[in-house]
Design a protein around this motif. Structure first.
Motif, PDB file in Angstrom:
ATOM      1  N   ILE A  85      44.075  44.006  44.768  1.00 39.72           N
ATOM      2  CA  ILE A  85      43.595  44.888  43.704  1.00 39.72           C
ATOM      3  C   ILE A  85      43.270  44.101  42.435  1.00 39.72           C
ATOM      4  O   ILE A  85      42.277  44.365  41.768  1.00 39.72           O
ATOM      5  N   ARG A  86      44.093  43.067  42.135  1.00 36.46           N
ATOM      6  CA  ARG A  86      43.853  42.277  40.913  1.00 36.46           C
ATOM      7  C   ARG A  86      42.593  41.439  41.052  1.00 36.46           C
ATOM      8  O   ARG A  86      41.731  41.425  40.183  1.00 36.46           O
ATOM      9  N   MET A  87      42.491  40.742  42.169  1.00 33.67           N
ATOM     10  CA  MET A  87      41.328  39.862  42.344  1.00 33.67           C
ATOM     11  C   MET A  87      40.033  40.647  42.522  1.00 33.67           C
ATOM     12  O   MET A  87      38.971  40.205  42.095  1.00 33.67           O
ATOM     13  N   GLN A  88      40.096  41.810  43.148  1.00 25.85           N
ATOM     14  CA  GLN A  88      38.876  42.616  43.281  1.00 25.85           C
ATOM     15  C   GLN A  88      38.411  43.082  41.898  1.00 25.85           C
ATOM     16  O   GLN A  88      37.225  43.115  41.619  1.00 25.85           O
ATOM     17  N   HIS A  89      39.377  43.350  41.017  1.00 25.60           N
ATOM     18  CA  HIS A  89      39.032  43.757  39.659  1.00 25.60           C
ATOM     19  C   HIS A  89      38.403  42.593  38.878  1.00 25.60           C
ATOM     20  O   HIS A  89      37.349  42.747  38.261  1.00 25.60           O
ATOM     21  N   PHE A  90      39.040  41.437  38.942  1.00 23.03           N
ATOM     22  CA  PHE A  90      38.580  40.327  38.095  1.00 23.03           C
ATOM     23  C   PHE A  90      37.380  39.559  38.669  1.00 23.03           C
ATOM     24  O   PHE A  90      36.876  38.639  38.038  1.00 23.03           O
ATOM     25  N   THR A  91      36.966  39.938  39.869  1.00 22.62           N
ATOM     26  CA  THR A  91      35.731  39.343  40.388  1.00 22.62           C
ATOM     27  C   THR A  91      34.583  40.363  40.373  1.00 22.62           C
ATOM     28  O   THR A  91      33.519  40.098  40.934  1.00 22.62           O
ATOM     29  N   ASP A  92      34.799  41.503  39.753  1.00 22.29           N
ATOM     30  CA  ASP A  92      33.701  42.469  39.711  1.00 22.29           C
ATOM     31  C   ASP A  92      32.622  41.986  38.721  1.00 22.29           C
ATOM     32  O   ASP A  92      32.800  40.990  38.031  1.00 22.29           O
TER      33      ASP A  92
END
Ligand code: HEC
Ligand code: HEC
Length: 221
Positions: free
Chosen positions: A93-100
């Protein structure tokens, strides 16, 4: 007429696959565009300030393994991982957010930030395991992993194989344990045979072994 229409579609596909074209929509096109882009490392350093909040200024991650070390991983590997998160092929969830796209707008930004991370060197050594199953870990690695990941567990910048050496043991253990439980389909797919009949104890042993392998000294290699 048909030929013209076809040429138009091909043209669209080609431009979508290049960094200078419109924003690529598919993960393979974006991967290609980011690998082709000429990275701006200074821009990458400023983009990295968001990432540093979790991965640390030096890319060393968190010693308890809650956040992985990423410093010195080749740009090609990093780009592949960022694209996988962005496309939700790999889930966190964190990485999907910060790679958007609000954080890393185009393929160019993926290339920029990866070029910065590839040059980082962790200040502290990796957290190792408890050492109780170290011999078993080494044996398992040689029998099941070494023919792909190499003796030293180093990255291969040419093929995009990630470095396993010098990662915090609790992080690798968790990744492997999740893969063994079928929670990491994208990782499992490449490892079906290598992971067959392994259990949580084996994940721990392998992670301990890998955490003690010295990372390659030249960053980015
Ligand atoms: C909110 C905290 C946080 C932020 C901000 C963050 N990350 Fe992460 N990152 C993580 C966590 C946690 C993982 C492990 C995810 C997992 O378990 O698969 C991770 C995984 C990764 C990985 C995969 C490493 C591996 O070996 O599997 C890369 C590469 C990465 N992050 C790069 C970045 C970059 C580049 C940025 C900035 C654009 C960034 N991260 C921002 C927490 C964060
Ligand atoms: C058939 C070749 C092959 C074998 C055998 C193999 N791997 Fe891999 N491994 C890969 C490839 C290729 C990747 C990169 C996957 C990707 O980028 O999606 C990878 C990725 C990984 C990753 C993820 C690293 C990261 O930072 O994202 C881990 C952890 C891993 N392998 C552990 C192991 C372990 C432990 C073994 C032995 C039990 C093993 N592998 C055996 C080919 C292999």
């Amino acid at each position: 007429m048909k030929a013209l229409a076809l040429a138009f579609v091909v043209g669209l596909l080609v431009s979508a696959a290049c960094a200078s074209g419109p924003a690529p929509t598919s993960a393979p096109a974006e991967l290609h565009a980011a690998l082709e882009a000429t990275p701006d490392t200074a821009r990458g350093a400023s983009l990295y300030s968001t990432c540093a909040a979790c991965h640390g200024e030096d890319g060393g991650g968190v010693p308890d393994g809650s956040v992985p070390r990423i410093a010195g991983q080749p740009a090609r590997v990093l780009i592949g991982q960022l694209v996988a998160f962005r496309a939700a092929e790999r889930r966190d969830i964190r990485m999907q957010h910060f790679t958007d796209r609000r954080h890393l707008e185009r393929a160019q930004e993926l290339a920029d930030v990866a070029s910065h991370v590839a040059l980082l060197e962790p200040r502290l050594p990796a957290t190792v395991g408890d050492g109780t199953r170290l011999v078993a870990g080494g044996d398992l690695y040689r029998a099941r992993c070494e023919h792909c990941h190499g003796v030293g567990g180093h990255a291969d910048a040419r093929t995009g194989l990630p470095a396993l050496a010098g990662q915090h043991a609790p992080f690798t253990e968790r990744q492997l344990a999740e893969a063994l439980q079928g929670k990491r389909p994208e990782l499992d797919a490449k490892h079906r045979r290598a992971f067959s009949r392994l259990g949580p104890e084996d994940a721990r042993a392998l992670a301990d072994h890998l955490s003690r392998l010295p990372p390659r000294t030249a960053p980015g290699g």
